[in-house]
Design a protein around this motif. Structure first.
Motif, PDB file in Angstrom:
ATOM      1  N   LEU A  13      -3.499   7.925  58.539  1.00 38.71           N
ATOM      2  CA  LEU A  13      -3.711   6.656  59.224  1.00 38.71           C
ATOM      3  C   LEU A  13      -4.470   6.871  60.529  1.00 38.71           C
ATOM      4  O   LEU A  13      -5.440   6.145  60.825  1.00 38.71           O
ATOM      5  CB  LEU A  13      -2.371   5.972  59.495  1.00 38.71           C
ATOM      6  CG  LEU A  13      -2.446   4.667  60.290  1.00 38.71           C
ATOM      7  CD1 LEU A  13      -3.259   3.617  59.536  1.00 38.71           C
ATOM      8  CD2 LEU A  13      -1.049   4.134  60.605  1.00 38.71           C
ATOM      9  N   LEU A  14      -4.046   7.848  61.318  1.00 42.42           N
ATOM     10  CA  LEU A  14      -4.712   8.114  62.590  1.00 42.42           C
ATOM     11  C   LEU A  14      -6.171   8.506  62.365  1.00 42.42           C
ATOM     12  O   LEU A  14      -7.067   8.078  63.108  1.00 42.42           O
ATOM     13  CB  LEU A  14      -3.974   9.206  63.353  1.00 42.42           C
ATOM     14  CG  LEU A  14      -2.579   8.833  63.862  1.00 42.42           C
ATOM     15  CD1 LEU A  14      -1.902  10.048  64.500  1.00 42.42           C
ATOM     16  CD2 LEU A  14      -2.647   7.667  64.853  1.00 42.42           C
ATOM     17  N   HIS A  15      -6.423   9.301  61.334  1.00 40.32           N
ATOM     18  CA  HIS A  15      -7.795   9.713  61.027  1.00 40.32           C
ATOM     19  C   HIS A  15      -8.635   8.503  60.611  1.00 40.32           C
ATOM     20  O   HIS A  15      -9.786   8.343  61.058  1.00 40.32           O
ATOM     21  CB  HIS A  15      -7.789  10.758  59.912  1.00 40.32           C
ATOM     22  CG  HIS A  15      -9.168  11.180  59.471  1.00 40.32           C
ATOM     23  ND1 HIS A  15     -10.006  11.922  60.261  1.00 40.32           N
ATOM     24  CD2 HIS A  15      -9.848  10.924  58.315  1.00 40.32           C
ATOM     25  CE1 HIS A  15     -11.156  12.130  59.622  1.00 40.32           C
ATOM     26  NE2 HIS A  15     -11.078  11.530  58.444  1.00 40.32           N
ATOM     27  N   ALA A  16      -8.071   7.625  59.782  1.00 40.02           N
ATOM     28  CA  ALA A  16      -8.795   6.448  59.305  1.00 40.02           C
ATOM     29  C   ALA A  16      -9.119   5.505  60.465  1.00 40.02           C
ATOM     30  O   ALA A  16     -10.237   4.977  60.559  1.00 40.02           O
ATOM     31  CB  ALA A  16      -7.972   5.719  58.249  1.00 40.02           C
ATOM     32  N   LEU A  17      -8.155   5.302  61.350  1.00 41.41           N
ATOM     33  CA  LEU A  17      -8.384   4.410  62.484  1.00 41.41           C
ATOM     34  C   LEU A  17      -9.401   4.998  63.459  1.00 41.41           C
ATOM     35  O   LEU A  17     -10.170   4.260  64.083  1.00 41.41           O
ATOM     36  CB  LEU A  17      -7.064   4.119  63.202  1.00 41.41           C
ATOM     37  CG  LEU A  17      -6.018   3.337  62.389  1.00 41.41           C
ATOM     38  CD1 LEU A  17      -4.744   3.170  63.194  1.00 41.41           C
ATOM     39  CD2 LEU A  17      -6.573   1.978  61.954  1.00 41.41           C
ATOM     40  N   ASP A  18      -9.410   6.314  63.575  1.00 43.22           N
ATOM     41  CA  ASP A  18     -10.381   6.964  64.450  1.00 43.22           C
ATOM     42  C   ASP A  18     -11.807   6.715  63.957  1.00 43.22           C
ATOM     43  O   ASP A  18     -12.729   6.505  64.765  1.00 43.22           O
ATOM     44  CB  ASP A  18     -10.103   8.475  64.500  1.00 43.22           C
ATOM     45  CG  ASP A  18     -10.985   9.180  65.511  1.00 43.22           C
ATOM     46  OD1 ASP A  18     -10.919   8.817  66.702  1.00 43.22           O
ATOM     47  OD2 ASP A  18     -11.747  10.082  65.111  1.00 43.22           O
ATOM     48  N   ARG A  19     -11.988   6.681  62.642  1.00 47.03           N
ATOM     49  CA  ARG A  19     -13.310   6.423  62.076  1.00 47.03           C
ATOM     50  C   ARG A  19     -13.740   4.966  62.287  1.00 47.03           C
ATOM     51  O   ARG A  19     -14.932   4.667  62.282  1.00 47.03           O
ATOM     52  CB  ARG A  19     -13.323   6.740  60.577  1.00 47.03           C
ATOM     53  CG  ARG A  19     -13.200   8.218  60.242  1.00 47.03           C
ATOM     54  CD  ARG A  19     -13.516   8.453  58.781  1.00 47.03           C
ATOM     55  NE  ARG A  19     -14.898   8.084  58.461  1.00 47.03           N
ATOM     56  CZ  ARG A  19     -15.382   8.054  57.216  1.00 47.03           C
ATOM     57  NH1 ARG A  19     -14.593   8.345  56.181  1.00 47.03           N
ATOM     58  NH2 ARG A  19     -16.647   7.699  56.998  1.00 47.03           N
ATOM     59  N   LEU A  20     -12.760   4.074  62.466  1.00 45.99           N
ATOM     60  CA  LEU A  20     -13.050   2.655  62.674  1.00 45.99           C
ATOM     61  C   LEU A  20     -13.108   2.266  64.145  1.00 45.99           C
ATOM     62  O   LEU A  20     -13.494   1.139  64.485  1.00 45.99           O
ATOM     63  CB  LEU A  20     -11.985   1.791  61.988  1.00 45.99           C
ATOM     64  CG  LEU A  20     -11.862   1.889  60.468  1.00 45.99           C
ATOM     65  CD1 LEU A  20     -10.569   1.218  60.012  1.00 45.99           C
ATOM     66  CD2 LEU A  20     -13.060   1.244  59.782  1.00 45.99           C
ATOM     67  N   ALA A  21     -12.718   3.186  65.026  1.00 48.63           N
ATOM     68  CA  ALA A  21     -12.453   2.833  66.427  1.00 48.63           C
ATOM     69  C   ALA A  21     -13.651   2.256  67.161  1.00 48.63           C
ATOM     70  O   ALA A  21     -13.501   1.423  68.054  1.00 48.63           O
ATOM     71  CB  ALA A  21     -11.935   4.064  67.171  1.00 48.63           C
ATOM     72  N   ALA A  22     -14.863   2.670  66.819  1.00 49.67           N
ATOM     73  CA  ALA A  22     -16.047   2.220  67.556  1.00 49.67           C
ATOM     74  C   ALA A  22     -16.509   0.828  67.133  1.00 49.67           C
ATOM     75  O   ALA A  22     -17.368   0.229  67.796  1.00 49.67           O
ATOM     76  CB  ALA A  22     -17.189   3.215  67.364  1.00 49.67           C
ATOM     77  N   ALA A  23     -15.945   0.285  66.068  1.00 50.99           N
ATOM     78  CA  ALA A  23     -16.420  -0.996  65.535  1.00 50.99           C
ATOM     79  C   ALA A  23     -15.989  -2.153  66.421  1.00 50.99           C
ATOM     80  O   ALA A  23     -14.861  -2.189  66.917  1.00 50.99           O
ATOM     81  CB  ALA A  23     -15.871  -1.197  64.124  1.00 50.99           C
ATOM     82  N   ASP A  24     -16.894  -3.117  66.627  1.00 50.90           N
ATOM     83  CA  ASP A  24     -16.531  -4.293  67.422  1.00 50.90           C
ATOM     84  C   ASP A  24     -15.974  -5.416  66.553  1.00 50.90           C
ATOM     85  O   ASP A  24     -15.578  -6.464  67.052  1.00 50.90           O
ATOM     86  CB  ASP A  24     -17.720  -4.797  68.238  1.00 50.90           C
ATOM     87  CG  ASP A  24     -18.890  -5.231  67.360  1.00 50.90           C
ATOM     88  OD1 ASP A  24     -18.802  -5.112  66.118  1.00 50.90           O
ATOM     89  OD2 ASP A  24     -19.905  -5.689  67.918  1.00 50.90           O
TER      90      ASP A  24
END
Length: 374
Positions: A13-24
């Protein structure tokens, strides 16, 4: 594109959210079950956004039945710097509010509302909108699947992923069209209301407000209906069962109207199953007795007067003007002003939705002027 297996551990989960983190923005959908429970059971969360180079859509499926701690996901979704994109958002927001123990924070971009502001039918479905805007036909085979069963099949995962995959280009398309039409603010005025916690839960004390026509009942009947609605909601919550399994609406109404005083009179109510009488009969009779006693605290029945012919003619005139205005603006007439809005204006001189926000300038003030003109 084949959907990846769902995220099932805290590390994933943490890895997946990290990949999405830059999205606005993030497209969001849920799969859940509630056929046999009061509270919806969240079974899958789907997220999607553009890849960093904006060349493709990155999609993530999250299994809330497997991940032990979903707080990082809730923190990610509640970031007000990130727009949440959903279609017909209200049901998903209710499900999420239960899982998150609080409402999802905006801004929320509801593609169904956006489409209605651009001339599509007010209740257009996701598949129909994707077909209309993107020319893509979606599979419909898993709309009634049991999302709580594991493992989920590749076909189920693909269906779930498609529910957010196409939300990404749909959002870009509708966002640009709204901006070009000067209606972006209209959209966010509409969706801001979806953050109201009261939309996603019913407190037992307010459960009677779900019932229609109570003001036409005699005081003791109305008091009984309110007590029955409170008891039903409280019992449904306590046992986590659908309120209709505790007491159906038509049975509740008939009990309130007939005010039975004995088990035999309860059994004569055709809409009340024998099993409910057997299990709940004593409780129901106690509530009826209390309702009779509390009738004095309720106002007399309120039977609204028949509308005058000229009032009905004015409703017809204003509805015709509303439809013409909607056609001129290329907006769903139902979203602009409903018949209920117009009747409220004509019969009681109240405007509610038409007296503030974008509707006031676009249609509300004009309807009031026509109502007041000779």
């Amino acid at each position: 594109m084949q959907a990846a297996p769902p995220v099932a551990t805290s590390a994933e989960l943490l890895h997946a959210l990290d990949r999405l983190a830059a999205a606005d923005f993030v497209a969001l959908d849920t799969e859940f079950m509630r056929e046999s429970t009061y509270f919806p059971k969240l079974c899958l969360v789907q997220l999607a956004t553009l890849t960093p180079d904006a060349a493709d859509v990155h999609c993530v499926l999250i299994d809330p039945l497997a991940v032990p701690d979903l707080q990082p996901l809730w923190n990610f979704l509640n970031d007000r710097q990130r727009t949440k994109v959903l279609h017909a958002a209200r049901q998903d927001l209710e499900v999420l509010s239960v899982a998150m123990r609080g409402p999802l924070q905006g801004p929320i971009f509801d593609t169904q509302i956006a489409a209605a502001l651009l001339g599509q039918p007010a209740q257009i479905g996701y598949g129909a909108l994707v077909a209309a805007q993107l020319g893509q036909q979606l599979e419909k085979g898993h709309t009634r699947t049991d999302w709580s069963r594991r493992p989920l099949s590749p076909e189920q995962l693909q269906y779930a992923a498609d529910d957010v995959r196409y939300l990404v280009p749909l959002y870009a398309n509708l966002r640009d069209l709204l901006a070009a039409a000067g209606r972006t603010q209209w959209l966010f005025e509409e969706t801001r209301e979806l953050e109201d916690p009261s939309l996603h839960r019913t407190e037992p004390d307010a459960a009677w407000k779900r019932l229609k026509g109570l003001d036409r009942l005699r005081p003791e009947q109305r008091a009984t209906a309110k007590l029955l609605a409170h008891w039903r909601e409280e019992t449904a919550i306590k046992h986590d069962k659908p309120r209709g399994w505790i007491l159906a609406d038509d049975a509740l109404r008939e009990i309130a109207e007939r005010l039975p005083g004995s088990a035999q009179e309860l059994e004569n109510i055709r809409t009340l199953p024998a099993g409910v009488v057997r299990r709940r009969g004593e409780e129901l009779l106690v509530l009826v007795t209390k309702g009779r006693e509390q009738g004095g605290t309720e106002p007399a029945a309120n039977l609204p007067p028949r509308p005058e012919p000229q009032q009905l003619a004015m409703v017809t005139k204003l509805m015709s003007f509303t439809r013409a205005t909607a056609e001129e603006l290329n907006i769903s007439p139902e979203l602009l002003a409903t018949r209920r809005d117009v009747e409220q204006l004509v019969f009681s001189k109240r405007t509610d939705r038409l007296s503030s926000g974008w509707r006031k300038d676009v249609i509300g003030d004009r309807l009031i002027a026509k109502l007041q003109s000779p």
